[in-house]
Design an enzyme around this catalytic site. Structure first.
Site, PDB file in Angstrom:
ATOM      1  CG  HIS A  98      45.222  83.497 -38.580  1.00 23.21           C
ATOM      2  ND1 HIS A  98      45.528  84.520 -39.454  1.00 23.21           N
ATOM      3  CD2 HIS A  98      44.671  84.087 -37.498  1.00 23.21           C
ATOM      4  CE1 HIS A  98      45.168  85.670 -38.911  1.00 23.21           C
ATOM      5  NE2 HIS A  98      44.665  85.439 -37.730  1.00 23.21           N
ATOM      6  CG  ASP A 151      46.219  82.908 -42.419  1.00 22.50           C
ATOM      7  OD1 ASP A 151      45.102  82.419 -42.131  1.00 22.50           O
ATOM      8  OD2 ASP A 151      46.584  84.049 -42.060  1.00 22.50           O
ATOM      9  CB  SER A 169      45.190  88.469 -36.786  1.00 20.20           C
ATOM     10  OG  SER A 169      43.909  87.950 -36.830  1.00 20.20           O
TER      11      SER A 169
END
Lengths: 378, 197
Positions: free
Chosen positions: A355, A322, A157
């Protein structure tokens, strides 16, 4: 903790602090006269200092990446699933460094810290920090540890953005970059979610313009809302349906606005838990760093041109469930690198956790990371 | 296990790739062909592979593999990025055959395509005897085959003609990997082409 987990754990770890007294000029132009970074290390740095891996954290992460503290055995590092003896980031082979980013709230200098110029908490005066700033401070940590070049920089991320930025800021100081569940820039939708999270904090009456420490209060409600919203975007629709569905709480059906559904209960719990330990000013700055990250901006949007300076080999990983950092955002990075003839491998996992998948123990994902790291020459 | 024709197939492809070329291998599996092109020809290569096991094995071999599904074409890859785009023994597993061939010659200057020839005499014999063929180049049973398209050398060349693809070279092999010069559509088990625009 069962026996096999203990064997695979890096075990008991200690948090360390590095002090940096040279002034730091940030991308915004603001200056910090000095700063501190909290960090942890696992494994042993070899004599050639060629086996060091930096793990960069995401929005709410910190330097406690693996293992546990002697006085808090239940406080296990946030990426313990992937780091340890025999795990993909194998501490028998690598020396792993976790760091709390500048502006954080886990020991590194940030809005909660005391501003030496005023003797008060930095609060609203703490500058806005960027991914580039973090990489610059992490480079100072590398100097401090005597590491000329990382064998790899790894992150998921927002951490993946740092792993990418490392190859641009310091092309000769990183040999491999592992960019996981990330993107070369946020989409308008991503920024929109961040803006709502920030508005939740900024509009909380307890925020006091960011100087809530002096009022002996914290914008808990705003932070709680921000986390609840964020949490929805980290999960997948399917996973939420499976985990909660429309299940109701005992005693539901009161025709009120109390917690009626399990999902409401879960979000409130997550929000409360997060607001209990995280700092709102840090949350504002972390989301802003996400928004601003866009290495292609200086190249009229041409990502390939922006990445051309990189000398590292890349592994890019994305997760099909995601939607916050969808696989096509990762493939943009891959295609730009292929366009330039740079070294890149790309894997996509079907892990169901949206995610958050990058934090999970998915067989394909972990096998890919472990296989890739075999090519790192020590 | 590398089969006879696979080795001969790889030999031919390796001979067509010039040193230091940039190659894209579609359906690269564990990356064996790319590894060879890199080692022997100094090629710079990427592979595309859909299956997890292949991706993991290719990464372990140090291959720049990109996990993806060929059915989605090669969008994202820029025009003319590669000297050669290779599709070895994979065309028959793809549903959008024409689209993939078009894409190969968009991102590459030359396409290399190999496929099992369904009209190989042993395959014809099997069908004559009422059974689907199982051979060196068609090693699967009907119920577990990844192959979706069954076509012959003549069929393929007729598609090339329809798509206005130029056949720059064709080599045909029997099951032992020997070159077949006569009656290729009858005696050839595997066909390998260099295609251009």
């Amino acid at each position: 903790m069962n026996v096999s987990q203990q064997q695979m754990s890096v075990g008991c770890v200690i948090s360390q602090t590095a002090h940096f007294n040279l002034p730091l000029t940030l991308k915004s132009g603001a200056q910090l006269p000095a700063f501190e970074l909290s960090f942890e290390t696992y494994g042993t740095l070899n004599a050639a200092k060629s086996n060091a891996i930096l793990v960069c954290h995401a929005l709410s992460g910190h330097h406690h990446v693996a293992g546990y503290y002697a006085d808090q055995p239940e406080n296990i590092g946030w990426w313990d699933s992937i780091i340890g003896p025999g795990k993909p980031l194998d501490t028998n082979r690598f020396f792993i460094v976790g760091v709390n980013n500048l502006g954080g709230c886990h020991g590194s200098t940030g809005p909660v810290s005391i501003n030496p110029a005023t003797g008060k908490h930095w609060g609203a005066d703490f500058p806005v920090v960027t991914v580039e700033d973090w990489v610059a401070t992490q480079a100072r940590l590398a100097d401090y540890l005597g590491i000329d070049a990382w064998a790899a920089v790894v992150g998921g991320s927002l951490g993946g953005m740092q792993a990418l930025q490392w190859t641009l800021s310091f092309p000769d100081r990183v040999r491999h970059s592992l960019v996981i569940a990330s993107a070369a820039k946020l989409s308008a939708e991503n920024i929109a979610f961040n803006e709502i999270a920030r508005q939740a904090i900024l509009s909380d009456p307890d925020f006091h313009g960011g100087n809530y420490y002096e009022h002996n209060t914290r914008p808990l409600n705003g932070l709680r809302l921000a986390r609840m919203l964020g949490h929805i975007t980290y999960l997948s629709d399917d996973q939420m349906a499976e985990k909660f569905g429309r299940r109701q709480r005992p005693g539901a059906g009161s025709y009120s606005f109390d917690v009626e559904f399990e999902i409401e209960s879960y979000l409130r719990y997550q929000g409360d838990k997060f607001a209990g330990f995280f700092d709102a000013n840090t949350y504002l700055r972390m989301t802003r760093a996400l928004d601003y990250f866009d290495p292609a901006l200086a190249y009229e949007g041409r990502l390939a041109d922006a990445l051309a300076v990189a000398r590292a080999s890349f592994l890019v990983v994305a997760f099909s469930t995601d939607w916050r950092f969808a696989p096509f955002r990762s493939r943009e990075i891959v295609h730009a690198l292929v366009h330039n003839g740079q070294s890149v491998a790309y894997a996509e996992s079907n892990c169901a956790h949206g995610h958050d998948s990058f934090l999970m123990e998915d067989a394909h994902y972990h096998a890919v990371i472990a296989s890739y790291l075999q090519r790192v020459v020590l | 296990m590398i089969t006879n024709t696979e080795r001969a197939d790889f030999d031919l492809i390796a001979s067509w790739v010039r040193p230091n070329e940039r190659v894209l291998d579609l359906g690269c599996g564990d990356g064996s062909l790319l590894k060879r092109l890199i080692a022997e020809r100094g090629a710079y290569g990427y592979g595309i592979e859909r299956e997890e096991a292949g991706v993991q094995a290719a990464i372990a071999q140090g291959i720049n593999v990109i996990q993806g599904d060929l059915e989605q074409g090669l969008s994202g890859f820029d025009d003319g990025t590669f000297s050669h785009v290779v599709l070895s023994r994979t065309l028959q597993t793809v549903k959008h055959s024409e689209h993939l061939l078009t894409e190969m010659l968009r991102v590459g200057k030359e396409a290399v395509v190999s496929f099992p020839n369904f009209a190989y005499w042993k395959n014809r014999m099997a069908v004559m005897q009422g059974r689907m063929p199982v051979s060196e180049d068609l090693p699967y049973e009907w119920f577990d085959t990844p192959n979706l398209r069954f076509f012959t050398i003549l069929d393929f060349e007729s598609l090339c003609s329809k798509m206005e693809l130029v056949i720059r070279e064709r080599q045909v092999l029997d099951e032992q990997g020997n070159l077949i010069l006569e009656e290729p559509n009858f005696l050839g088990s595997l066909a390998i082409y260099r295609l251009g625009r």
